[in-house]
Enzyme design. Structure first.
Site, PDB file in Angstrom:
ATOM      1  CE  LYS A 126      42.337  27.614 -73.605  1.00 47.93           C
ATOM      2  NZ  LYS A 126      43.126  26.542 -72.953  1.00 47.93           N
ATOM      3  CG  HIS A 128      42.167  29.141 -77.530  1.00 50.22           C
ATOM      4  ND1 HIS A 128      41.926  30.309 -76.835  1.00 50.22           N
ATOM      5  CD2 HIS A 128      43.296  28.604 -76.982  1.00 50.22           C
ATOM      6  CE1 HIS A 128      42.872  30.489 -75.935  1.00 50.22           C
ATOM      7  NE2 HIS A 128      43.711  29.471 -75.995  1.00 50.22           N
TER       8      HIS A 128
END
Length: 241
Positions: A126, A128
């Site tokens: 991921k 963000h």
């Protein structure tokens, strides 16, 4: 009947009558035609999830209290504190198994297991928010038990071990729902995937049930044909480790 027999019997009953364990003809990744198939993704109903989570909880707790997860140089006193810190489930099927196992452990002994965490990996990092490759408890410096449904070729377990070690975690054991007990395809010896992983990593690898348990459990209700084909499959492919 002992508590061990109780939880294994209930897990077997749930797997057979609830749908996760099916009999017929199934093509495996290895290309073999198997007379049975185990799908942990089918434990999606509350009562079935209760059966598999309880089975994982008991299996892990019994091994923990027996000192099975202790690493070299670790404190040998297992009377009060758990010998592991995190239960890790490889994505995707291992994710609900890890969370359910941790919940079951807390129900069994909150004083001992109330602080145990769970974690799982992302298929893609991921970029963000909190970011990262993992969700859940931090792994660095922690003793980790990996849980999953079955061991086929062992590829997913090798990847999980590598990821955990890269994150600074210490893998102390692998616990699976089912050991198919069969030889690896094209292996020079009659070694199982479970046996190969145990030899490769020097880790305890435990299973709640194995093929012998399935054959005994299916006898009261299975057709003569299903039973004969499953026994013949075991005779042909059963590993020697």
């Amino acid at each position: 009947m002992s508590s061990t027999a109780d939880y294994k019997t209930e897990f077997m009953r749930a797997a057979i009558h609830g749908g996760p364990l099916s009999f017929g003809s199934f093509t495996l990744k290895s290309g073999r035609q198997s007379p049975y198939f185990f799908n942990a993704g089918q434990f999606y109903r509350a009562d079935l999830l209760e059966a598999i989570s309880t089975a994982f909880g008991h299996t892990i707790a019994e091994a923990d209290k027996a000192g099975v997860f202790l690493t070299e140089g670790a404190d040998k006193d297992t009377s009060s504190a758990a010998s592991f810190d995190v239960v890790f489930g490889p994505a995707y099927k291992g994710v609900p198994l890890a969370t359910a196992a941790v919940s079951a452990l807390a129900r069994l002994d909150k004083a001992r297991y109330g602080g145990i965490g769970y974690a799982f990996d992302r298929k893609e990092a991921k970029d963000h928010g909190e970011g990262g490759n993992f969700v859940g408890a931090p792994l660095a410096g922690k003793r980790v038990v990996i849980v999953d449904d079955v061991i086929s070729a062992g590829t997913a377990k090798r990847e999980a071990v590598a990821k955990i070690r890269a994150a600074g975690g210490i893998v102390v054991a692998i616990v699976v729902a089912l050991d198919r007990m069969e030889t690896l395809p094209d292996a020079p010896t009659k070694e199982s995937a479970l046996g190969a992983l145990r030899r490769e990593f020097g880790l305890p690898i435990l299973a709640i049930l194995n093929l012998d348990n399935i054959i005994e459990g299916m006898k009261p209700f299975a057709t003569a044909d299903d039973l004969a084909r499953t026994e013949a499959y075991r005779a042909q492919y059963k590993a020697e480790d």
